[in-house]
Design a protein around this motif. Structure first.
Motif, PDB file in Angstrom:
ATOM      1  N   MET A   1       0.799  -1.216   0.000  1.00  0.00           N
ATOM      2  CA  MET A   1       0.000   0.000   0.000  1.00  0.00           C
ATOM      3  C   MET A   1       0.839   1.278   0.000  1.00  0.00           C
ATOM      4  O   MET A   1       1.554   1.569   0.945  1.00  0.00           O
ATOM      5  CB  MET A   1      -0.968   0.069   1.175  1.00  0.00           C
ATOM      6  CG  MET A   1      -1.987   1.216   1.013  1.00  0.00           C
ATOM      7  SD  MET A   1      -2.679   1.848   2.551  1.00  0.00           S
ATOM      8  CE  MET A   1      -3.440   0.408   3.222  1.00  0.00           C
ATOM      9  N   GLN A   2       0.750   1.994  -1.090  1.00  0.00           N
ATOM     10  CA  GLN A   2       1.354   3.310  -1.209  1.00  0.00           C
ATOM     11  C   GLN A   2       0.229   4.341  -1.292  1.00  0.00           C
ATOM     12  O   GLN A   2      -0.924   4.006  -1.584  1.00  0.00           O
ATOM     13  CB  GLN A   2       2.224   3.392  -2.475  1.00  0.00           C
ATOM     14  CG  GLN A   2       3.281   2.312  -2.574  1.00  0.00           C
ATOM     15  CD  GLN A   2       4.308   2.412  -1.466  1.00  0.00           C
ATOM     16  OE1 GLN A   2       4.732   3.509  -1.105  1.00  0.00           O
ATOM     17  NE2 GLN A   2       4.733   1.272  -0.933  1.00  0.00           N
TER      18      GLN A   2
ATOM     19  N   ASP B   1      -1.926   4.314  -4.221  1.00  0.00           N
ATOM     20  CA  ASP B   1      -2.968   3.293  -4.348  1.00  0.00           C
ATOM     21  C   ASP B   1      -4.345   3.803  -3.907  1.00  0.00           C
ATOM     22  O   ASP B   1      -5.338   3.096  -4.084  1.00  0.00           O
ATOM     23  CB  ASP B   1      -2.612   2.067  -3.495  1.00  0.00           C
ATOM     24  CG  ASP B   1      -1.382   1.344  -4.012  1.00  0.00           C
ATOM     25  OD1 ASP B   1      -1.241   1.229  -5.250  1.00  0.00           O
ATOM     26  OD2 ASP B   1      -0.569   0.900  -3.178  1.00  0.00           O
TER      27      ASP B   1
ATOM     28  N   HIS C   1      -2.703   4.671   5.884  1.00  0.00           N
ATOM     29  CA  HIS C   1      -1.275   4.679   5.580  1.00  0.00           C
ATOM     30  C   HIS C   1      -0.530   5.126   6.836  1.00  0.00           C
ATOM     31  O   HIS C   1      -1.005   5.999   7.574  1.00  0.00           O
ATOM     32  CB  HIS C   1      -1.001   5.632   4.418  1.00  0.00           C
ATOM     33  CG  HIS C   1       0.403   5.600   3.917  1.00  0.00           C
ATOM     34  ND1 HIS C   1       1.404   6.395   4.451  1.00  0.00           N
ATOM     35  CD2 HIS C   1       0.988   4.861   2.933  1.00  0.00           C
ATOM     36  CE1 HIS C   1       2.532   6.156   3.816  1.00  0.00           C
ATOM     37  NE2 HIS C   1       2.316   5.233   2.894  1.00  0.00           N
TER      38      HIS C   1
ATOM     39  N   VAL D   1      -8.756   2.107  -0.619  1.00  0.00           N
ATOM     40  CA  VAL D   1      -8.060   1.395  -1.689  1.00  0.00           C
ATOM     41  C   VAL D   1      -9.071   0.477  -2.378  1.00  0.00           C
ATOM     42  O   VAL D   1     -10.172   0.254  -1.861  1.00  0.00           O
ATOM     43  CB  VAL D   1      -6.871   0.562  -1.156  1.00  0.00           C
ATOM     44  CG1 VAL D   1      -5.799   1.475  -0.592  1.00  0.00           C
ATOM     45  CG2 VAL D   1      -7.336  -0.447  -0.116  1.00  0.00           C
ATOM     46  N   SER D   2      -8.686  -0.054  -3.505  1.00  0.00           N
ATOM     47  CA  SER D   2      -9.592  -0.939  -4.230  1.00  0.00           C
ATOM     48  C   SER D   2      -9.814  -2.232  -3.451  1.00  0.00           C
ATOM     49  O   SER D   2      -8.966  -2.651  -2.658  1.00  0.00           O
ATOM     50  CB  SER D   2      -9.028  -1.265  -5.612  1.00  0.00           C
ATOM     51  OG  SER D   2      -7.873  -2.078  -5.489  1.00  0.00           O
TER      52      SER D   2
ATOM     53  N   LEU E   1      -7.016  -4.777  -4.089  1.00  0.00           N
ATOM     54  CA  LEU E   1      -5.778  -4.553  -3.342  1.00  0.00           C
ATOM     55  C   LEU E   1      -5.976  -4.924  -1.874  1.00  0.00           C
ATOM     56  O   LEU E   1      -5.081  -5.514  -1.247  1.00  0.00           O
ATOM     57  CB  LEU E   1      -5.346  -3.096  -3.455  1.00  0.00           C
ATOM     58  CG  LEU E   1      -4.091  -2.719  -2.651  1.00  0.00           C
ATOM     59  CD1 LEU E   1      -2.890  -3.571  -3.075  1.00  0.00           C
ATOM     60  CD2 LEU E   1      -3.773  -1.235  -2.812  1.00  0.00           C
TER      61      LEU E   1
ATOM     62  N   SER F   1      -1.004  -0.134   5.897  1.00  0.00           N
ATOM     63  CA  SER F   1       0.162  -0.123   5.019  1.00  0.00           C
ATOM     64  C   SER F   1       1.370  -0.758   5.695  1.00  0.00           C
ATOM     65  O   SER F   1       1.323  -1.159   6.862  1.00  0.00           O
ATOM     66  CB  SER F   1       0.502   1.325   4.644  1.00  0.00           C
ATOM     67  OG  SER F   1       1.106   1.989   5.743  1.00  0.00           O
TER      68      SER F   1
END
Length: 215
Positions: free
Chosen positions: A35-36, A39, A49, A68-69, A72, A110
Motif C-alpha cells: 500500500m502506497q 494506491d 497509511h 483502496v480498491s 488490493l 500499510s
C-alpha cells in the motif's frame, strides 16, 4: 492527551492495583504490508497509511480518510475494531510507535506500521503508550540512523500495567474528560479574548468620553 495521568500527579499504580506484563503476553503484533499513497482511490475499502497516523489522526478514530480498491485490500493486512495501530517508522524517535486506537470496522493498513490485536481496552493502551515511562523504554528499542524504527519482537518484550477491563474503562473516561477539557479551552480561548477585547473597547470609549459613569 499526552501524559495526562502524569500531568495531574497520579500514576496508574496509585489508582488501582495492576499486574505488570509484556505486550507479547497480552496480544499479537501483525505487521502491515504494501500500500502506497498512490494506491488510494475515491471510494473503496477503508485504508490507513502509516504516514497518516502522524498527520491526520489523533488518539482514536472510527473512520478512515482514505480508501483502496477491493482487489488490493485482499492482499493487505486488515485491522479490526479494537486493534491498536502503531506507526513503526519515523525520522525522529518521538513519532516512532505513535498509536491510533482503531474503533471502526475493518480497515487495510500499510507497511511501516503494525496492528496489535488484544483483549484490552484499546484506548487504555493508546493512552499508556504516550506516557513518559513507555516512551523512555521505547527509545532503548529503536534502531536505525536516518530512518528510525522499532521491531515487533522488541515491542513484545515491553512491559505494561494491566488493570481489570472495568478499571481500564474508568481510567479512559477520566483521561477523555481531560482531553475534552483541553480541547474546549483551546477552542474557547479565541472567543474569550474577543469578548475581553470588546469589553476593553467599550470601557475605553466610555472613560475617554469623560461622561459620568456609575460603577
Amino acid at each position: 492527551m499526552r501524559e495526562a495521568a502524569e500531568k495531574v500527579g497520579v500514576s496508574l499504580d496509585d489508582l488501582v492495583k495492576v499486574i505488570w506484563t509484556t505486550l507479547g503476553e497480552i496480544g499479537e503484533f501483525v505487521r502491515g504490508n504494501g500500500m502506497q499513497k498512490a494506491d488510494f482511490v475515491e471510494n473503496g475499502f477503508p485504508a490507513i497509511h502509516y504516514g497518516q497516523i502522524y498527520t491526520k489522526y489523533g488518539l482514536s478514530a472510527n473512520q478512515t480518510f482514505s480508501y483502496v480498491s477491493a482487489d488490493l485490500a485482499k492482499k493487505l493486512k486488515i485491522a479490526d475494531k479494537n486493534d491498536l495501530l502503531l506507526a513503526t517508522t519515523s525520522e525522529n524517535d518521538e513519532d516512532v510507535c505513535k498509536p491510533l486506537a482503531w474503533l471502526g470496522e475493518k480497515a487495510a493498513i500499510s507497511g511501516d506500521m503494525m496492528l496489535f490485536r488484544h483483549q484490552q481496552n484499546v484506548k487504555f493502551l493508546a493512552y499508556y503508550i504516550q506516557t513518559t515511562m513507555f516512551q523512555s523504554a521505547k527509545k532503548k528499542k529503536i534502531t536505525g540512523t536516518k530512518v528510525r524504527r522499532v521491531s515487533s519482537a522488541d515491542l513484545s518484550t515491553m512491559k505494561i500495567p494491566v488493570p481489570s477491563l472495568s478499571e481500564q474503562t474508568h481510567i479512559v473516561e477520566i483521561l477523555d474528560r481531560f482531553d475534552t477539557l483541553t480541547s474546549d479551552l483551546i477552542v474557547g480561548l479565541p472567543r474569550e479574548i474577543e469578548l475581553r477585547q470588546k469589553q476593553y473597547e467599550y470601557w475605553r470609549e466610555q472613560l475617554l468620553s469623560f461622561k459620568k459613569i456609575k460603577f
